[in-house]
Design a protein around this motif. Structure first.
Motif, PDB file in Angstrom:
ATOM      1  N   MET A   1       0.827  -1.015  -0.170  1.00 60.18           N
ATOM      2  CA  MET A   1      -0.159   0.298  -0.335  1.00 60.18           C
ATOM      3  C   MET A   1       0.743   1.201   0.124  1.00 60.18           C
ATOM      4  O   MET A   1       0.730   2.280  -1.204  1.00 60.18           O
ATOM      5  CB  MET A   1      -1.143  -0.075   1.232  1.00 60.18           C
ATOM      6  N   LYS A   2       2.250   0.988   0.527  1.00 58.28           N
ATOM      7  CA  LYS A   2       2.508   2.514   0.929  1.00 58.28           C
ATOM      8  C   LYS A   2       3.434   2.407  -0.526  1.00 58.28           C
ATOM      9  O   LYS A   2       3.370   3.564  -0.603  1.00 58.28           O
ATOM     10  CB  LYS A   2       3.985   2.717   2.255  1.00 58.28           C
ATOM     11  N   LYS A   3       3.864   1.504  -1.160  1.00 62.23           N
ATOM     12  CA  LYS A   3       4.852   1.328  -2.731  1.00 62.23           C
ATOM     13  C   LYS A   3       3.725   1.704  -3.512  1.00 62.23           C
ATOM     14  O   LYS A   3       3.545   2.394  -3.986  1.00 62.23           O
ATOM     15  CB  LYS A   3       4.888   0.086  -3.102  1.00 62.23           C
ATOM     16  N   TYR A   4       2.200   1.523  -3.667  1.00 60.52           N
ATOM     17  CA  TYR A   4       1.182   2.192  -4.673  1.00 60.52           C
ATOM     18  C   TYR A   4       1.170   3.722  -4.487  1.00 60.52           C
ATOM     19  O   TYR A   4       0.653   4.452  -4.480  1.00 60.52           O
ATOM     20  CB  TYR A   4       0.088   1.365  -4.017  1.00 60.52           C
ATOM     21  N   GLN A   5       1.114   4.510  -2.756  1.00 64.10           N
ATOM     22  CA  GLN A   5       0.895   5.474  -2.298  1.00 64.10           C
ATOM     23  C   GLN A   5       2.116   6.351  -2.750  1.00 64.10           C
ATOM     24  O   GLN A   5       1.668   7.842  -3.038  1.00 64.10           O
ATOM     25  CB  GLN A   5       0.880   5.853  -0.684  1.00 64.10           C
ATOM     26  N   LYS A   6       3.300   5.991  -2.977  1.00 65.73           N
ATOM     27  CA  LYS A   6       4.413   6.698  -3.979  1.00 65.73           C
ATOM     28  C   LYS A   6       4.075   6.411  -5.471  1.00 65.73           C
ATOM     29  O   LYS A   6       4.556   7.850  -5.803  1.00 65.73           O
ATOM     30  CB  LYS A   6       5.393   5.535  -3.597  1.00 65.73           C
ATOM     31  N   ARG A   7       3.696   5.571  -6.153  1.00 67.78           N
ATOM     32  CA  ARG A   7       3.723   5.993  -7.370  1.00 67.78           C
ATOM     33  C   ARG A   7       1.999   6.889  -7.691  1.00 67.78           C
ATOM     34  O   ARG A   7       1.762   7.018  -9.083  1.00 67.78           O
ATOM     35  CB  ARG A   7       3.314   4.457  -8.091  1.00 67.78           C
ATOM     36  N   GLU A   8       1.507   6.801  -6.748  1.00 66.13           N
ATOM     37  CA  GLU A   8       0.085   7.112  -7.257  1.00 66.13           C
ATOM     38  C   GLU A   8      -0.188   8.259  -6.252  1.00 66.13           C
ATOM     39  O   GLU A   8      -0.678   7.534  -4.947  1.00 66.13           O
ATOM     40  CB  GLU A   8      -0.671   5.967  -7.004  1.00 66.13           C
ATOM     41  N   PRO A   9      -0.138   9.394  -6.548  1.00 64.34           N
ATOM     42  CA  PRO A   9      -0.449  10.165  -5.501  1.00 64.34           C
ATOM     43  C   PRO A   9      -1.639  10.503  -4.973  1.00 64.34           C
ATOM     44  O   PRO A   9      -1.915  11.603  -3.984  1.00 64.34           O
ATOM     45  CB  PRO A   9      -0.280  11.588  -6.117  1.00 64.34           C
ATOM     46  N   LEU A  10      -2.460  10.528  -5.697  1.00 66.14           N
ATOM     47  CA  LEU A  10      -3.645  10.219  -5.082  1.00 66.14           C
ATOM     48  C   LEU A  10      -4.090   9.417  -4.267  1.00 66.14           C
ATOM     49  O   LEU A  10      -5.347   9.272  -3.985  1.00 66.14           O
ATOM     50  CB  LEU A  10      -5.237  10.424  -6.839  1.00 66.14           C
TER      51      LEU A  10
ATOM     52  N   VAL B   1      -4.536   9.019  -1.308  1.00 64.43           N
ATOM     53  CA  VAL B   1      -3.832   9.325  -0.185  1.00 64.43           C
ATOM     54  C   VAL B   1      -5.020   9.273   1.071  1.00 64.43           C
ATOM     55  O   VAL B   1      -5.064   9.369   2.238  1.00 64.43           O
ATOM     56  CB  VAL B   1      -3.199  10.684   0.166  1.00 64.43           C
ATOM     57  N   ARG B   2      -6.700   8.623  -0.200  1.00 63.95           N
ATOM     58  CA  ARG B   2      -7.782   8.339   0.877  1.00 63.95           C
ATOM     59  C   ARG B   2      -7.690   7.390   1.195  1.00 63.95           C
ATOM     60  O   ARG B   2      -7.134   6.473   0.485  1.00 63.95           O
ATOM     61  CB  ARG B   2      -8.629   9.275   0.033  1.00 63.95           C
ATOM     62  N   PHE B   3      -8.465   6.997   1.947  1.00 61.73           N
ATOM     63  CA  PHE B   3      -8.621   6.262   2.746  1.00 61.73           C
ATOM     64  C   PHE B   3      -9.025   4.973   1.936  1.00 61.73           C
ATOM     65  O   PHE B   3      -8.730   3.215   1.907  1.00 61.73           O
ATOM     66  CB  PHE B   3     -10.193   5.960   3.812  1.00 61.73           C
ATOM     67  N   ILE B   4     -10.889   5.010   0.937  1.00 63.18           N
ATOM     68  CA  ILE B   4     -10.940   4.562   0.051  1.00 63.18           C
ATOM     69  C   ILE B   4     -10.689   3.929  -1.328  1.00 63.18           C
ATOM     70  O   ILE B   4     -10.079   2.749  -1.611  1.00 63.18           O
ATOM     71  CB  ILE B   4     -12.141   5.048  -0.667  1.00 63.18           C
ATOM     72  N   TYR B   5      -9.270   4.817  -1.293  1.00 63.16           N
ATOM     73  CA  TYR B   5      -8.230   4.130  -2.354  1.00 63.16           C
ATOM     74  C   TYR B   5      -7.551   3.040  -2.211  1.00 63.16           C
ATOM     75  O   TYR B   5      -7.525   2.082  -2.454  1.00 63.16           O
ATOM     76  CB  TYR B   5      -7.888   5.034  -2.729  1.00 63.16           C
ATOM     77  N   LEU B   6      -7.069   3.036  -0.950  1.00 65.99           N
ATOM     78  CA  LEU B   6      -6.275   2.229  -0.028  1.00 65.99           C
ATOM     79  C   LEU B   6      -6.710   0.630  -0.173  1.00 65.99           C
ATOM     80  O   LEU B   6      -7.032  -0.369  -0.402  1.00 65.99           O
ATOM     81  CB  LEU B   6      -5.773   2.765   1.164  1.00 65.99           C
ATOM     82  N   TRP B   7      -8.118   0.747   0.473  1.00 66.01           N
ATOM     83  CA  TRP B   7      -8.586   0.143   0.389  1.00 66.01           C
ATOM     84  C   TRP B   7      -9.607  -0.731  -0.382  1.00 66.01           C
ATOM     85  O   TRP B   7      -9.504  -2.196  -0.440  1.00 66.01           O
ATOM     86  CB  TRP B   7     -10.043   0.160   1.534  1.00 66.01           C
ATOM     87  N   SER B   8     -10.062  -0.059  -1.725  1.00 67.66           N
ATOM     88  CA  SER B   8     -10.278  -0.903  -2.862  1.00 67.66           C
ATOM     89  C   SER B   8      -9.052  -1.448  -3.828  1.00 67.66           C
ATOM     90  O   SER B   8      -9.214  -2.659  -4.151  1.00 67.66           O
ATOM     91  CB  SER B   8     -11.118   0.396  -3.917  1.00 67.66           C
ATOM     92  N   PHE B   9      -8.374  -0.924  -2.938  1.00 67.72           N
ATOM     93  CA  PHE B   9      -6.457  -1.412  -3.682  1.00 67.72           C
ATOM     94  C   PHE B   9      -6.003  -2.745  -3.626  1.00 67.72           C
ATOM     95  O   PHE B   9      -5.775  -3.800  -3.690  1.00 67.72           O
ATOM     96  CB  PHE B   9      -5.284  -0.601  -3.589  1.00 67.72           C
ATOM     97  N   GLY B  10      -6.720  -2.436  -1.579  1.00 67.13           N
ATOM     98  CA  GLY B  10      -6.592  -4.021  -1.077  1.00 67.13           C
ATOM     99  C   GLY B  10      -7.710  -4.997  -1.648  1.00 67.13           C
ATOM    100  O   GLY B  10      -6.605  -6.194  -2.408  1.00 67.13           O
ATOM    101  N   ILE B  11      -8.473  -4.647  -1.982  1.00 65.15           N
ATOM    102  CA  ILE B  11      -9.168  -5.515  -2.288  1.00 65.15           C
ATOM    103  C   ILE B  11      -8.980  -6.258  -3.520  1.00 65.15           C
ATOM    104  O   ILE B  11      -8.777  -7.590  -3.630  1.00 65.15           O
ATOM    105  CB  ILE B  11     -10.469  -4.988  -2.387  1.00 65.15           C
ATOM    106  N   PHE B  12      -9.134  -5.562  -4.461  1.00 65.91           N
ATOM    107  CA  PHE B  12      -8.522  -6.446  -5.869  1.00 65.91           C
ATOM    108  C   PHE B  12      -7.124  -6.890  -6.208  1.00 65.91           C
ATOM    109  O   PHE B  12      -7.091  -7.382  -6.530  1.00 65.91           O
ATOM    110  CB  PHE B  12      -8.344  -4.867  -6.881  1.00 65.91           C
ATOM    111  N   LEU B  13      -6.286  -6.293  -5.371  1.00 67.41           N
ATOM    112  CA  LEU B  13      -4.802  -7.124  -4.731  1.00 67.41           C
ATOM    113  C   LEU B  13      -4.763  -8.502  -4.143  1.00 67.41           C
ATOM    114  O   LEU B  13      -4.729  -9.393  -5.161  1.00 67.41           O
ATOM    115  CB  LEU B  13      -3.902  -6.220  -3.745  1.00 67.41           C
ATOM    116  N   PHE B  14      -6.020  -8.341  -3.799  1.00 66.59           N
ATOM    117  CA  PHE B  14      -5.695 -10.130  -2.827  1.00 66.59           C
ATOM    118  C   PHE B  14      -6.594 -10.434  -4.404  1.00 66.59           C
ATOM    119  O   PHE B  14      -6.704 -12.298  -4.328  1.00 66.59           O
ATOM    120  CB  PHE B  14      -6.315  -9.511  -1.679  1.00 66.59           C
ATOM    121  N   PHE B  15      -7.876 -10.251  -5.143  1.00 66.87           N
ATOM    122  CA  PHE B  15      -8.193 -10.456  -6.336  1.00 66.87           C
ATOM    123  C   PHE B  15      -7.661 -11.475  -6.700  1.00 66.87           C
ATOM    124  O   PHE B  15      -7.409 -12.476  -7.675  1.00 66.87           O
ATOM    125  CB  PHE B  15      -9.411  -9.782  -6.828  1.00 66.87           C
TER     126      PHE B  15
END
Length: 183
Positions: free
Chosen positions: A60-69, A71-85
């Protein structure tokens, strides 16, 4: 020339990082399959299992470095769901190949080992009858097939991954600094 990821979506990043998480899950699965033969490997599996939240936090921290947007909870949570999928799809493929072609009796052996552990752990008439009923069912072919096991594994990884992503995303979201205004 600087390389940019312009136009890449959260799903694109999740596919990219999901590959690496999938490799991690594959290694953990292969270690788990050998724990019936080499019980000492269960310690390595336990360490890998416990470190999943830390791996998720790192991704998630790596994703934040590459994608400046992100920084909000909903983006990280959806990233995590897709990541596990995506990670579970890759791991599911390896699980299917292993359970179907490499060791077709792995699922039955795993259930039999679990039932033996339950039988030695629980004392009492009700527990023994339950374990005996499960053993009879296993003898009659009630063990899930390889594809059923993979399907359950994918659903379980995505469900628990989404729950874990909630918690980890809360820690990964950058904290806002308070302004110290003096009057």
């Amino acid at each position: 020339m600087q390389e940019t990821d312009k136009g890449k979506t959260v799903i694109g990043y999740a596919m990219e990082y999901g590959f690496f998480l999938g490799i991690y899950f594959i290694v953990a699965f292969l270690v788990m399959t050998q724990t019936l033969r080499i019980p000492a490997l269960s310690l390595i599996f336990d360490i890998m299992f416990i470190s999943v939240p830390f791996v998720l936090y790192y991704l998630m921290k790596k994703y934040q470095k590459r994608e400046p947007l992100a920084v909000r909870f909903i983006y990280l949570w959806s990233f995590g769901i897709f990541l596990f999928f995506f990670a579970s799809l890759l791991c599911g493929l390896v699980q299917y190949i292993y359970c179907r072609f490499i060791d077709p009796y792995y699922i039955e052996n795993m259930f039999a080992s679990t039932l033996n552990t339950l039988e030695t752990s629980f004392q009492g008439k009700d527990a023994t009858e339950f374990v005996q009923a499960m053993k009879d069912g296993l003898k009659n072919g009630a063990a899930p097939t390889a594809i059923e096991m993979v399907y359950q594994s994918i659903l379980m990884m995505v469900f628990f991954g989404s729950l874990l992503s909630i918690v980890v995303a809360l820690f990964a979201v950058p904290r806002r600094k308070k302004l110290n205004i003096q009057k």
